[in-house]
Design a protein around this motif. Structure first.
Motif, mmCIF file in Angstrom:
data_model
loop_
_atom_site.group_PDB
_atom_site.id
_atom_site.type_symbol
_atom_site.label_atom_id
_atom_site.label_comp_id
_atom_site.label_asym_id
_atom_site.label_seq_id
_atom_site.Cartn_x
_atom_site.Cartn_y
_atom_site.Cartn_z
ATOM 1 N N SER A 82 -3.160 6.600 -10.714
ATOM 2 C CA SER A 82 -3.612 5.422 -11.489
ATOM 3 C C SER A 82 -4.706 4.846 -10.134
ATOM 4 O O SER A 82 -4.624 4.911 -9.091
ATOM 5 N N GLU A 83 -5.627 3.879 -10.753
ATOM 6 C CA GLU A 83 -6.520 3.139 -10.042
ATOM 7 C C GLU A 83 -5.724 2.119 -9.076
ATOM 8 O O GLU A 83 -6.330 2.025 -8.088
ATOM 9 N N GLN A 84 -4.939 1.624 -9.661
ATOM 10 C CA GLN A 84 -4.089 0.751 -8.900
ATOM 11 C C GLN A 84 -3.241 1.173 -7.786
ATOM 12 O O GLN A 84 -3.250 0.673 -6.769
ATOM 13 N N LYS A 85 -2.835 2.508 -7.967
ATOM 14 C CA LYS A 85 -2.168 3.116 -6.668
ATOM 15 C C LYS A 85 -3.233 3.522 -5.786
ATOM 16 O O LYS A 85 -2.870 3.428 -4.532
ATOM 17 N N VAL A 86 -4.407 3.982 -6.039
ATOM 18 C CA VAL A 86 -5.377 4.187 -5.226
ATOM 19 C C VAL A 86 -5.872 2.939 -4.405
ATOM 20 O O VAL A 86 -5.723 2.965 -3.277
ATOM 21 N N ASP A 87 -6.007 1.795 -5.081
ATOM 22 C CA ASP A 87 -6.267 0.495 -4.537
ATOM 23 C C ASP A 87 -5.222 0.080 -3.517
ATOM 24 O O ASP A 87 -5.300 -0.273 -2.287
ATOM 25 N N GLU A 88 -4.056 0.332 -4.058
ATOM 26 C CA GLU A 88 -2.601 -0.095 -3.176
ATOM 27 C C GLU A 88 -2.773 0.818 -1.831
ATOM 28 O O GLU A 88 -2.292 0.366 -0.725
ATOM 29 N N LEU A 89 -2.798 2.109 -1.844
ATOM 30 C CA LEU A 89 -2.384 2.910 -0.906
ATOM 31 C C LEU A 89 -3.790 2.716 0.132
ATOM 32 O O LEU A 89 -3.499 2.827 1.509
ATOM 33 N N THR A 90 -4.816 2.713 -0.484
ATOM 34 C CA THR A 90 -5.931 2.332 0.348
ATOM 35 C C THR A 90 -5.824 1.089 1.375
ATOM 36 O O THR A 90 -6.043 1.295 2.461
ATOM 37 N N GLU A 91 -5.124 0.243 0.758
ATOM 38 C CA GLU A 91 -5.021 -1.012 1.359
ATOM 39 C C GLU A 91 -3.895 -0.845 2.341
ATOM 40 O O GLU A 91 -3.910 -1.575 3.537
ATOM 41 N N LEU A 92 -3.039 -0.343 2.119
ATOM 42 C CA LEU A 92 -1.695 0.009 3.126
ATOM 43 C C LEU A 92 -2.312 0.608 4.209
ATOM 44 O O LEU A 92 -1.972 0.140 5.331
ATOM 45 N N MET A 93 -3.030 1.650 3.940
ATOM 46 C CA MET A 93 -3.503 2.464 4.991
ATOM 47 C C MET A 93 -4.579 1.668 5.894
ATOM 48 O O MET A 93 -4.396 1.748 7.262
ATOM 49 N N ARG A 94 -5.413 0.818 5.590
ATOM 50 C CA ARG A 94 -6.389 -0.004 6.273
ATOM 51 C C ARG A 94 -5.555 -1.048 6.959
ATOM 52 O O ARG A 94 -5.791 -1.262 8.207
ATOM 53 N N LYS A 95 -4.564 -1.824 6.273
ATOM 54 C CA LYS A 95 -3.566 -2.474 7.192
ATOM 55 C C LYS A 95 -3.023 -1.861 8.224
ATOM 56 O O LYS A 95 -2.705 -2.455 9.383
ATOM 57 N N GLU A 96 -2.663 -0.517 8.380
ATOM 58 C CA GLU A 96 -1.903 0.102 9.268
ATOM 59 C C GLU A 96 -3.008 0.867 9.886
ATOM 60 O O GLU A 96 -2.174 1.741 10.878
ATOM 61 N N GLY A 97 -4.232 0.729 10.140
ATOM 62 C CA GLY A 97 -5.263 1.134 11.303
ATOM 63 C C GLY A 97 -5.838 2.445 10.817
ATOM 64 O O GLY A 97 -6.585 3.097 11.545
ATOM 65 N N VAL A 98 -5.510 2.957 9.512
ATOM 66 C CA VAL A 98 -6.089 4.239 9.093
ATOM 67 C C VAL A 98 -7.504 3.889 8.899
ATOM 68 O O VAL A 98 -8.009 3.052 8.022
ATOM 69 N N GLN A 99 -8.587 5.011 9.109
ATOM 70 C CA GLN A 99 -10.018 4.628 8.999
ATOM 71 C C GLN A 99 -10.320 5.013 7.368
ATOM 72 O O GLN A 99 -10.199 5.978 6.962
ATOM 73 N N ILE A 100 -10.899 4.025 6.677
ATOM 74 C CA ILE A 100 -11.224 4.133 5.358
ATOM 75 C C ILE A 100 -12.900 4.170 5.632
ATOM 76 O O ILE A 100 -13.585 3.606 6.068
ATOM 77 N N ILE A 101 -13.416 5.547 5.081
ATOM 78 C CA ILE A 101 -14.860 5.815 5.063
ATOM 79 C C ILE A 101 -15.247 5.841 3.764
ATOM 80 O O ILE A 101 -16.802 6.036 3.596
ATOM 81 N N GLY A 102 -14.702 5.615 2.566
ATOM 82 C CA GLY A 102 -15.076 5.405 1.364
ATOM 83 C C GLY A 102 -14.356 4.465 0.721
ATOM 84 O O GLY A 102 -13.163 4.727 0.375
#
Length: 128
Positions: A82-102
């Motif tokens: 789901s789009e919600q799960k994409v948003d949630e995992l993206t935000e969790l990764m961002r908070k934990e220092g994973v580089q978001i490039i898109g």
């Protein structure tokens, strides 16, 4: 027919294994080690049946520029449902220092996706 597994060379076998287990619920086998070839690996398994082989060997050279796309395999994708799960995992990764490039977005080919880099700068699409 289906893809059985993909393989990734890595410098830090334990770090990249932890990344895929943490964010994608991968399950790992016991480490394989061949001291003669100086080769070590793990197979990570996913609920879908897909697998990733993480491999380490000191003689493997670095990419010249790991953040520049080149010919060959450029990314792989995990479908999250789901789009919600994409948003949630993206935000969790961002908070934990994973580089978001898109950032999460609707693509022209019908996906809702974001793009992140794993610890070895491999591109991963998170898709709905």
């Amino acid at each position: 027919m289906f893809i059985e597994h993909i393989a990734i060379w890595t410098n830090d076998l334990e770090k990249i294994k932890t990344f895929y287990m943490r964010y994608f619920r991968a399950k790992s086998n016991t480490k394989y080690h061949n001291p003669v070839k100086e080769f070590q690996s793990y197979f990570l398994s996913f609920d879908s049946g897909a697998r990733i082989e993480l491999m380490q060997k000191p003689q493997i050279p670095e990419r010249e520029n790991p953040k520049t796309e080149t010919l060959g395999i450029t990314h792989f994708a995990f479908t999250l449902g789901s789009e919600q799960k994409v948003d949630e995992l993206t935000e969790l990764m961002r908070k934990e220092g994973v580089q978001i490039i898109g950032e999460p977005r609707h693509t022209g080919d019908g996906y809702y996706e974001s793009v992140v880099l794993d610890p070895e700068n491999n591109r991963i699409e998170l898709v709905a």
